[in-house]
Scaffold this motif. Structure first.
Motif, PDB file in Angstrom:
ATOM      1  N   HIS A 187       0.821  -1.205   0.000  1.00 38.42           N
ATOM      2  CA  HIS A 187       0.000   0.000   0.000  1.00 38.42           C
ATOM      3  C   HIS A 187       0.861   1.263   0.000  1.00 38.42           C
ATOM      4  CE1 HIS A 187      -3.364  -2.507   0.302  1.00 38.42           C
ATOM      5  NE2 HIS A 187      -3.412  -2.668   1.625  1.00 38.42           N
ATOM      6  N   ALA A 188       1.840   1.323   0.902  1.00 41.12           N
ATOM      7  CA  ALA A 188       2.698   2.508   1.003  1.00 41.12           C
ATOM      8  C   ALA A 188       3.520   2.710  -0.266  1.00 41.12           C
ATOM      9  CB  ALA A 188       3.625   2.383   2.212  1.00 41.12           C
ATOM     10  N   THR A 189       4.020   1.618  -0.835  1.00 37.62           N
ATOM     11  CA  THR A 189       4.861   1.729  -2.033  1.00 37.62           C
ATOM     12  C   THR A 189       4.061   2.234  -3.225  1.00 37.62           C
ATOM     13  OG1 THR A 189       6.257  -0.099  -1.239  1.00 37.62           O
ATOM     14  CG2 THR A 189       6.414   0.480  -3.568  1.00 37.62           C
ATOM     15  N   LYS A 190       2.832   1.727  -3.385  1.00 34.63           N
ATOM     16  CA  LYS A 190       2.006   2.197  -4.503  1.00 34.63           C
ATOM     17  C   LYS A 190       1.673   3.676  -4.354  1.00 34.63           C
ATOM     18  CE  LYS A 190      -1.152  -0.201  -6.479  1.00 34.63           C
ATOM     19  NZ  LYS A 190      -2.379  -0.990  -6.753  1.00 34.63           N
ATOM     20  N   MET A 191       1.495   4.123  -3.123  1.00 40.78           N
ATOM     21  CA  MET A 191       1.293   5.555  -2.890  1.00 40.78           C
ATOM     22  C   MET A 191       2.533   6.337  -3.295  1.00 40.78           C
ATOM     23  SD  MET A 191      -1.698   6.504  -1.486  1.00 40.78           S
ATOM     24  CE  MET A 191      -1.247   7.935  -0.517  1.00 40.78           C
ATOM     25  N   TRP A 192       3.694   5.827  -2.863  1.00 37.63           N
ATOM     26  CA  TRP A 192       4.934   6.552  -3.091  1.00 37.63           C
ATOM     27  C   TRP A 192       5.294   6.676  -4.570  1.00 37.63           C
ATOM     28  CZ3 TRP A 192       7.508  10.030  -0.700  1.00 37.63           C
ATOM     29  CH2 TRP A 192       7.496  10.098   0.685  1.00 37.63           C
ATOM     30  N   VAL A 193       4.994   5.664  -5.382  1.00 45.79           N
ATOM     31  CA  VAL A 193       5.395   5.762  -6.785  1.00 45.79           C
ATOM     32  C   VAL A 193       4.663   6.911  -7.480  1.00 45.79           C
ATOM     33  CG1 VAL A 193       6.057   3.334  -7.001  1.00 45.79           C
ATOM     34  CG2 VAL A 193       3.709   4.011  -7.535  1.00 45.79           C
ATOM     35  N   TYR A 194       3.413   7.164  -7.097  1.00 45.80           N
ATOM     36  CA  TYR A 194       2.686   8.286  -7.702  1.00 45.80           C
ATOM     37  C   TYR A 194       3.167   9.624  -7.135  1.00 45.80           C
ATOM     38  CZ  TYR A 194      -0.334   4.995 -10.028  1.00 45.80           C
ATOM     39  OH  TYR A 194      -0.805   3.977 -10.848  1.00 45.80           O
ATOM     40  N   VAL A 195       3.542   9.624  -5.858  1.00 44.76           N
ATOM     41  CA  VAL A 195       4.133  10.843  -5.292  1.00 44.76           C
ATOM     42  C   VAL A 195       5.449  11.153  -5.988  1.00 44.76           C
ATOM     43  CG1 VAL A 195       5.125  11.876  -3.219  1.00 44.76           C
ATOM     44  CG2 VAL A 195       3.003  10.563  -3.056  1.00 44.76           C
ATOM     45  N   ILE A 196       6.267  10.123  -6.210  1.00 47.35           N
ATOM     46  CA  ILE A 196       7.545  10.312  -6.917  1.00 47.35           C
ATOM     47  C   ILE A 196       7.307  10.847  -8.315  1.00 47.35           C
ATOM     48  CG2 ILE A 196       9.481   9.064  -7.960  1.00 47.35           C
ATOM     49  CD1 ILE A 196       9.440   7.224  -5.482  1.00 47.35           C
ATOM     50  N   SER A 197       6.329  10.283  -9.020  1.00 48.05           N
ATOM     51  CA  SER A 197       6.017  10.765 -10.367  1.00 48.05           C
ATOM     52  C   SER A 197       5.596  12.226 -10.343  1.00 48.05           C
ATOM     53  CB  SER A 197       4.916   9.896 -10.982  1.00 48.05           C
ATOM     54  OG  SER A 197       4.605  10.323 -12.291  1.00 48.05           O
ATOM     55  N   GLY A 198       4.782  12.604  -9.353  1.00 46.77           N
ATOM     56  CA  GLY A 198       4.349  13.999  -9.245  1.00 46.77           C
ATOM     57  C   GLY A 198       5.495  14.928  -8.891  1.00 46.77           C
ATOM     58  N   LEU A 199       6.340  14.504  -7.954  1.00 49.64           N
ATOM     59  CA  LEU A 199       7.500  15.332  -7.579  1.00 49.64           C
ATOM     60  C   LEU A 199       8.414  15.569  -8.778  1.00 49.64           C
ATOM     61  CD1 LEU A 199       8.433  13.707  -4.145  1.00 49.64           C
ATOM     62  CD2 LEU A 199       7.539  16.018  -4.482  1.00 49.64           C
ATOM     63  N   LEU A 200       8.644  14.514  -9.550  1.00 46.43           N
ATOM     64  CA  LEU A 200       9.520  14.659 -10.718  1.00 46.43           C
ATOM     65  C   LEU A 200       8.862  15.484 -11.816  1.00 46.43           C
ATOM     66  CD1 LEU A 200      11.234  11.145 -10.951  1.00 46.43           C
ATOM     67  CD2 LEU A 200      12.097  13.275  -9.961  1.00 46.43           C
ATOM     68  N   ALA A 201       7.528  15.463 -11.907  1.00 37.50           N
ATOM     69  CA  ALA A 201       6.836  16.345 -12.846  1.00 37.50           C
ATOM     70  C   ALA A 201       7.046  17.798 -12.448  1.00 37.50           C
ATOM     71  CB  ALA A 201       5.347  16.006 -12.897  1.00 37.50           C
ATOM     72  N   GLY A 202       6.951  18.076 -11.135  1.00 35.74           N
ATOM     73  CA  GLY A 202       7.224  19.430 -10.667  1.00 35.74           C
ATOM     74  C   GLY A 202       8.658  19.844 -10.941  1.00 35.74           C
ATOM     75  N   LEU A 203       9.599  18.923 -10.735  1.00 33.91           N
ATOM     76  CA  LEU A 203      11.006  19.220 -11.010  1.00 33.91           C
ATOM     77  C   LEU A 203      11.238  19.441 -12.503  1.00 33.91           C
ATOM     78  CD1 LEU A 203      13.890  19.470  -9.949  1.00 33.91           C
ATOM     79  CD2 LEU A 203      14.117  16.982 -10.166  1.00 33.91           C
ATOM     80  N   ALA A 204      10.584  18.626 -13.338  1.00 32.47           N
ATOM     81  CA  ALA A 204      10.694  18.814 -14.791  1.00 32.47           C
ATOM     82  C   ALA A 204      10.153  20.171 -15.201  1.00 32.47           C
ATOM     83  CB  ALA A 204       9.939  17.701 -15.516  1.00 32.47           C
ATOM     84  N   ALA A 205       9.103  20.627 -14.525  1.00 34.71           N
ATOM     85  CA  ALA A 205       8.551  21.960 -14.808  1.00 34.71           C
ATOM     86  C   ALA A 205       9.576  23.037 -14.501  1.00 34.71           C
ATOM     87  CB  ALA A 205       7.281  22.185 -13.986  1.00 34.71           C
ATOM     88  N   VAL A 206      10.310  22.880 -13.409  1.00 32.11           N
ATOM     89  CA  VAL A 206      11.351  23.853 -13.053  1.00 32.11           C
ATOM     90  C   VAL A 206      12.418  23.892 -14.138  1.00 32.11           C
ATOM     91  CG1 VAL A 206      13.182  24.384 -11.411  1.00 32.11           C
ATOM     92  CG2 VAL A 206      10.947  23.615 -10.571  1.00 32.11           C
ATOM     93  N   VAL A 207      12.905  22.716 -14.545  1.00 28.33           N
ATOM     94  CA  VAL A 207      13.974  22.633 -15.549  1.00 28.33           C
ATOM     95  C   VAL A 207      13.516  23.221 -16.876  1.00 28.33           C
ATOM     96  CG1 VAL A 207      15.378  21.033 -16.909  1.00 28.33           C
ATOM     97  CG2 VAL A 207      15.095  20.670 -14.441  1.00 28.33           C
ATOM     98  N   TYR A 208      12.308  22.869 -17.309  1.00 32.38           N
ATOM     99  CA  TYR A 208      11.812  23.347 -18.599  1.00 32.38           C
ATOM    100  C   TYR A 208      11.533  24.847 -18.577  1.00 32.38           C
ATOM    101  CZ  TYR A 208       8.963  23.631 -22.834  1.00 32.38           C
ATOM    102  OH  TYR A 208       8.474  23.978 -24.073  1.00 32.38           O
ATOM    103  N   THR A 209      10.920  25.314 -17.511  1.00 31.98           N
ATOM    104  CA  THR A 209      10.554  26.736 -17.429  1.00 31.98           C
ATOM    105  C   THR A 209      11.783  27.622 -17.392  1.00 31.98           C
ATOM    106  OG1 THR A 209       8.528  26.148 -16.238  1.00 31.98           O
ATOM    107  CG2 THR A 209       9.233  28.445 -16.121  1.00 31.98           C
ATOM    108  N   THR A 210      12.801  27.219 -16.660  1.00 32.81           N
ATOM    109  CA  THR A 210      14.016  28.037 -16.601  1.00 32.81           C
ATOM    110  C   THR A 210      14.749  28.029 -17.942  1.00 32.81           C
ATOM    111  OG1 THR A 210      15.208  26.127 -15.667  1.00 32.81           O
ATOM    112  CG2 THR A 210      14.354  27.763 -14.131  1.00 32.81           C
ATOM    113  N   ARG A 211      14.608  26.943 -18.698  1.00 31.86           N
ATOM    114  CA  ARG A 211      15.278  26.898 -20.004  1.00 31.86           C
ATOM    115  C   ARG A 211      14.618  27.853 -20.995  1.00 31.86           C
ATOM    116  NH1 ARG A 211      14.951  23.801 -24.750  1.00 31.86           N
ATOM    117  NH2 ARG A 211      13.339  22.419 -23.915  1.00 31.86           N
ATOM    118  N   LEU A 212      13.270  27.900 -20.990  1.00 30.84           N
ATOM    119  CA  LEU A 212      12.570  28.771 -21.938  1.00 30.84           C
ATOM    120  C   LEU A 212      12.317  30.164 -21.387  1.00 30.84           C
ATOM    121  CD1 LEU A 212       9.897  26.547 -23.718  1.00 30.84           C
ATOM    122  CD2 LEU A 212      12.236  27.055 -24.395  1.00 30.84           C
TER     123      LEU A 212
END
Length: 341
Positions: A231-256
């Motif tokens: 249960h905890a691991t399945k929760m965490w994988v979606y949290v990880i995906s969301g955190l990395l989406a936020g991080l990708a937004a930072v990288v992309y936004t600063t580039r453009l």
């Protein structure tokens, strides 16, 4: 029984197990072969592909996709899917730029953007784990929510201030000074992507969490019977995906330097395609972070070659991507069928 008295069959893993491991690597090896083949073809057909500035641009322009692909690798390994990451990038980037323009500390905003992405992932995980909503539906609802919120915030491009401190993440760092413009350069955004890949690899292959992720994808009931924290691991994988989406937004936004509510449309499909092309089975249980990186580079190089050709319309990119993805899905099915034999 001592090792000296063991037969070869007792010392070595069974042939079936060794064959299964080799078959697991087959889609990833195929992705590497395709990537190398594209490089050879591009160099022969157009020239100036195997050079430092092309390699630099390939990593700089696709650093956000690599980050997204790592997050999707975690999710797909459990047999899930996350369709929200592109819309999460739109919302976090638009809201982040607006907060900076409102006078917030830029680095605090970066933390808020990443945390916001994780919050969307948490909502998806709760819907999936505690309300038994299918991952497709749960993350689709988060996609519509994030895209709608981004459109409510702004429908025009929001620009970062030219003196914003986070623009340092897009600063080019010259590693090799080549002739003319043929330099090997990276950016802090690329370094972030490399670190994400390294951490993702470590978690999946060197921690209990990673072993649990693979076990869930292989058989969730069996993983639960073994006492693993399903249960905890399945929760965490979606949290990880969301955190990395936020991080990708930072990288992309600063580039453009700008953010728009239409940013990230279809990026979730690109990230899924990169992950599948890199060898991660859609059914879960088999896949590699480094394979997902190769898949992202395959998509990035494909765009480079289409641009170099000039005669192929940009719209054909999606057709070619779909064709490559179909080939790899069929290859995966062949691997699964062989494993059952």
């Amino acid at each position: 029984m001592s090792v000296a008295t063991q037969t070869p069959d007792q010392v070595k893993p069974p042939l079936a197990e060794r064959l299964r491991l080799r078959l697991d690597f087959l889609p990833t090896v195929a992705a590497v072969v395709i990537f190398v083949g594209m490089i050879i073809y591009g160099e022969a057909a157009y020239g100036r592909v195997v050079q430092m500035n092309t390699i630099s641009n390939l990593f700089i322009n696709n650093s956000h996709l690599i980050i997204l692909a790592v997050g999707l690798t975690f999710v797909i390994l459990t047999g899930g899917i996350d369709l929200s990451v592109g819309a999460v990038i739109a919302f976090t980037s638009v809201s982040g730029v607006m907060l900076i323009n409102a006078g917030w500390n830029a680095w605090l905003v970066v933390a808020v953007m990443i945390a916001t992405g994780g919050l969307f992932g948490l909502f998806s995980g709760v819907l999936i784990q505690y309300f038994n909503v299918q991952p497709f539906i749960a993350t689709l609802s988060m996609m519509f929510l994030a895209r709608g919120l981004a459109s409510m915030l702004s429908t025009v491009p929001e620009r970062l201030p030219e003196d914003s401190s986070i623009l340092v993440l897009a600063t080019q760092i010259k590693l090799i000074d080549g002739p003319k413009v043929n330099d090997l350069v990276i950016t802090p955004g690329v370094i972030i992507a490399i670190l994400v890949v390294a951490v993702g690899w470590f978690i999946l292959h060197r921690t209990r969490t990673g072993r649990t992720v693979y076990a869930i994808g292989g058989s969730e009931p069996s993983a639960a019977l073994m006492g693993l924290p399903v249960h905890a691991t399945k929760m965490w994988v979606y949290v990880i995906s969301g955190l990395l989406a936020g991080l990708a937004a930072v990288v992309y936004t600063t580039r453009l330097g700008i953010a728009q509510n239409i940013t990230g449309v279809g990026w979730e499909l690109d990230a899924i395609a990169a992950t599948v092309i890199g060898g991660t089975l859609l059914t879960g249980g088999v896949g590699f972070v480094l394979g997902s990186v190769v898949g992202a580079l395959v998509l990035g190089l494909m765009n480079v070659l289409i641009t170099r050709d000039g005669g192929v319309p940009p719209e054909a990119t999606t057709i070619i991507t779909g064709g490559i993805l179909l080939i790899f899905v069929l290859l995966q099915r062949a691997v699964l069928a062989k494993q059952r034999d």
